[in-house]
Design an enzyme around this catalytic site. Sequence first.
Site, short mmCIF file in Angstrom:
data_model
loop_
_atom_site.label_atom_id
_atom_site.label_comp_id
_atom_site.label_asym_id
_atom_site.label_seq_id
_atom_site.Cartn_x
_atom_site.Cartn_y
_atom_site.Cartn_z
N SER A 138 0.82 -1.21 0.00
CA SER A 138 0.00 0.00 0.00
C SER A 138 0.85 1.26 0.00
CB SER A 138 -0.86 0.05 1.27
OG SER A 138 -1.70 -1.06 1.36
N HIS A 151 -1.08 -3.20 -7.37
CA HIS A 151 -1.79 -2.80 -6.15
C HIS A 151 -3.29 -2.95 -6.35
CE1 HIS A 151 -2.96 0.46 -3.04
NE2 HIS A 151 -2.81 -0.70 -2.45
N GLU A 159 -3.57 -0.63 -9.51
CA GLU A 159 -2.50 0.31 -9.86
C GLU A 159 -1.29 -0.53 -10.28
OE1 GLU A 159 -3.38 4.17 -7.05
OE2 GLU A 159 -2.42 2.46 -6.09
N ASN A 173 -3.72 5.86 -2.46
CA ASN A 173 -3.41 6.05 -1.04
C ASN A 173 -2.77 7.40 -0.74
OD1 ASN A 173 -4.57 3.70 -0.22
ND2 ASN A 173 -2.70 2.50 -0.27
N1 CAA Z 1 -15.45 -9.99 -0.61
C1 CAA Z 1 -16.05 -10.32 -1.76
N2 CAA Z 1 -17.19 -9.75 -2.20
C2 CAA Z 1 -17.76 -8.82 -1.40
C3 CAA Z 1 -17.19 -8.44 -0.17
C4 CAA Z 1 -15.99 -9.07 0.23
N3 CAA Z 1 -15.37 -8.74 1.35
N4 CAA Z 1 -17.98 -7.49 0.38
C5 CAA Z 1 -18.99 -7.30 -0.46
N5 CAA Z 1 -18.85 -8.09 -1.53
C6 CAA Z 1 -19.74 -8.16 -2.69
C7 CAA Z 1 -21.12 -8.64 -2.28
O1 CAA Z 1 -21.17 -10.04 -2.28
C8 CAA Z 1 -21.98 -8.02 -3.37
O2 CAA Z 1 -21.87 -8.80 -4.53
P1 CAA Z 1 -23.14 -9.00 -5.53
O3 CAA Z 1 -23.44 -7.65 -6.08
O4 CAA Z 1 -22.59 -9.96 -6.53
O5 CAA Z 1 -24.24 -9.56 -4.69
C9 CAA Z 1 -21.29 -6.69 -3.68
O6 CAA Z 1 -19.94 -6.83 -3.19
C10 CAA Z 1 -21.96 -5.53 -2.99
O7 CAA Z 1 -21.99 -5.85 -1.61
P2 CAA Z 1 -23.15 -5.40 -0.62
O8 CAA Z 1 -24.42 -5.20 -1.36
O9 CAA Z 1 -23.15 -6.31 0.55
O10 CAA Z 1 -22.62 -4.05 0.01
P3 CAA Z 1 -22.27 -2.68 -0.66
O11 CAA Z 1 -23.11 -2.37 -1.82
O12 CAA Z 1 -22.21 -1.75 0.49
O13 CAA Z 1 -20.78 -2.89 -1.20
C11 CAA Z 1 -18.48 -2.65 -0.85
C12 CAA Z 1 -19.75 -3.35 -0.40
C13 CAA Z 1 -18.16 -3.04 -2.30
C14 CAA Z 1 -17.37 -3.17 0.06
C15 CAA Z 1 -18.69 -1.11 -0.75
O14 CAA Z 1 -19.12 -0.80 0.55
C16 CAA Z 1 -17.44 -0.32 -1.06
O15 CAA Z 1 -17.11 -0.10 -2.21
N6 CAA Z 1 -16.75 0.14 -0.01
C17 CAA Z 1 -15.52 0.93 -0.16
C18 CAA Z 1 -14.38 -0.01 -0.37
C19 CAA Z 1 -13.10 0.73 -0.56
O16 CAA Z 1 -12.98 1.94 -0.51
N7 CAA Z 1 -12.05 -0.06 -0.79
C20 CAA Z 1 -10.71 0.47 -0.93
C21 CAA Z 1 -10.01 0.40 0.39
S1 CAA Z 1 -8.39 1.11 0.32
C22 CAA Z 1 -7.46 -0.11 -0.39
O17 CAA Z 1 -7.91 -1.18 -0.68
C23 CAA Z 1 -6.03 0.23 -0.68
C24 CAA Z 1 -5.05 0.08 0.39
O18 CAA Z 1 -3.87 -0.08 0.06
C25 CAA Z 1 -5.39 0.19 1.84
P1 NAD Z 2 -3.66 -9.28 6.53
O1 NAD Z 2 -3.29 -8.92 7.93
O2 NAD Z 2 -5.05 -9.67 6.22
O3 NAD Z 2 -2.72 -10.44 6.02
C1 NAD Z 2 -1.32 -10.39 6.22
C2 NAD Z 2 -0.69 -11.68 5.73
O4 NAD Z 2 0.72 -11.64 6.03
C3 NAD Z 2 -1.24 -12.92 6.40
O5 NAD Z 2 -1.46 -13.83 5.35
C4 NAD Z 2 -0.11 -13.37 7.32
O6 NAD Z 2 -0.07 -14.76 7.53
C5 NAD Z 2 1.10 -12.90 6.55
N1 NAD Z 2 2.28 -12.72 7.39
C6 NAD Z 2 2.32 -12.17 8.62
N2 NAD Z 2 3.58 -12.18 9.08
C7 NAD Z 2 4.34 -12.76 8.12
C8 NAD Z 2 5.71 -13.09 8.02
N3 NAD Z 2 6.58 -12.80 8.98
N4 NAD Z 2 6.14 -13.69 6.88
C9 NAD Z 2 5.28 -13.98 5.90
N5 NAD Z 2 3.97 -13.70 5.93
C10 NAD Z 2 3.51 -13.10 7.04
O7 NAD Z 2 -3.17 -8.04 5.65
P2 NAD Z 2 -3.72 -7.55 4.24
O8 NAD Z 2 -4.75 -6.52 4.50
O9 NAD Z 2 -4.04 -8.72 3.39
O10 NAD Z 2 -2.44 -6.78 3.68
C11 NAD Z 2 -1.42 -7.46 2.96
C12 NAD Z 2 -0.70 -6.46 2.08
O11 NAD Z 2 -1.63 -5.86 1.18
C13 NAD Z 2 -0.03 -5.30 2.83
O12 NAD Z 2 1.14 -4.95 2.14
C14 NAD Z 2 -1.08 -4.20 2.71
O13 NAD Z 2 -0.52 -2.91 2.84
C15 NAD Z 2 -1.60 -4.44 1.30
N6 NAD Z 2 -2.94 -3.93 1.02
C16 NAD Z 2 -3.92 -3.98 1.97
C17 NAD Z 2 -5.19 -3.52 1.65
C18 NAD Z 2 -6.30 -3.56 2.66
O14 NAD Z 2 -7.34 -2.91 2.44
N7 NAD Z 2 -6.17 -4.27 3.76
C19 NAD Z 2 -5.47 -3.02 0.37
C20 NAD Z 2 -4.45 -3.02 -0.59
C21 NAD Z 2 -3.16 -3.46 -0.25
#
Ligand code: CAA
Ligand code: NAD
Length: 295
Positions: A120, A141, A153, A191
Amino acid sequence: MAQIRTVGVLGCGLMGSGIAQVCVQAGYETVVREISDDVLQRGLGGIGKQLGRAVEKGKMGGEDRDAALGRLSGTTELSELASCDLIIEAVVEDLEVKNAMWRTLDEVCGANTIFASNTSSLTIADMAAATRRPERMVGLHFFNPVPVMKLVEVVKTIATDPRVFDTAFEFAKSLGKEPITCKDNSGFVVNLLLVPYMMDAIRALEQGVASIEDIDKGMRLGTGYPMGPFTLCDFVGNDTLDKIGDIMYGEYKEKRYASPPLLKRMVSMGYYGRKAGKGFYDYSQEPARPLELGI
Ligand code: CAA
Ligand code: NAD
């Protein structure tokens, strides 16, 4: 362009399981590596459940589900990924943990294997430099939940071979995703903009601007975001978000990326979010209840 047939996925947590799922659904032989058999079985079981739900909803046939699961295998040995064409890393957001794996894989994999990280906030160059194949390393990503979110990405470093980048970009498309091209800066595109927003929401809570529920409601109803920022923090994982904040603050030295004290205290208490059953909300009951923070 190099053909990808077999994919290795490092980690079967939140992201690794989703990435492995979309790979097998797209027809790739996929082997997932986890740190222990218990964790591996939990992760693989989760993928089975997700595909089972797709069948129940009529979005996938039973035969297709069985074929997809037939392409999925798991291991605890890194060496079993040696013959993969592409390895996608999705383990904890920690450079040393990731690089320890890349160093081993660099030894055991064929010279043509492409390495990709789902990080991330780390830079891909900081991982590529730990290997003897920096030109074969990219960022892929994905977004959470991987089976639903369309974006990937695709990240090129200053050393990435353009042909490797093109292969990774086409691979993302073959999963049914919409890739965009990103430079190798901490946080890439999404991000860079999303993390300060989430951190600002936590700071607003610390300052008593409004309650968890009202900040979430405000952003959902006021901007049309599908989730408010605290629901999103819990969804991403507060442990992961905290690590991202530390890394991005380390890179940019700007407060807007820094993890606020409240996030740090929540991580200390194990309030990692939805995956832990407790974060800014308590998920032990339906509907989830906002945490009493006593502030
Ligand atoms: N895994 C798989 N499928 C999922 C799921 C999950 N965890 N959660 C929901 N779904 C599916 C549902 O099964 C449903 O599928 P169908 O349309 O086929 O029935 C669909 O998604 C819509 O789900 P819901 O109707 O239950 O709920 P919703 O309309 O509120 O959507 C959501 C759920 C897609 C998660 C929506 O709330 C959303 O887009 N949230 C924002 C998510 C977001 O911003 N993600 C980015 C996070 S940042 C990141 O990822 C980067 C990083 O590095 C941290
Ligand atoms: P998670 O906590 O769900 O999973 C982490 C994984 O790392 C687990 O499978 C765990 O067994 C493994 N792990 C822990 N310690 C370890 C070690 N010492 N050696 C090898 N494996 C080890 O985390 P996540 O949310 O799946 O995030 C995984 C990666 O994806 C991170 O780099 C995170 O920044 C990135 N990411 C996360 C998100 C999110 O929304 N959570 C979205 C995009 C990218």
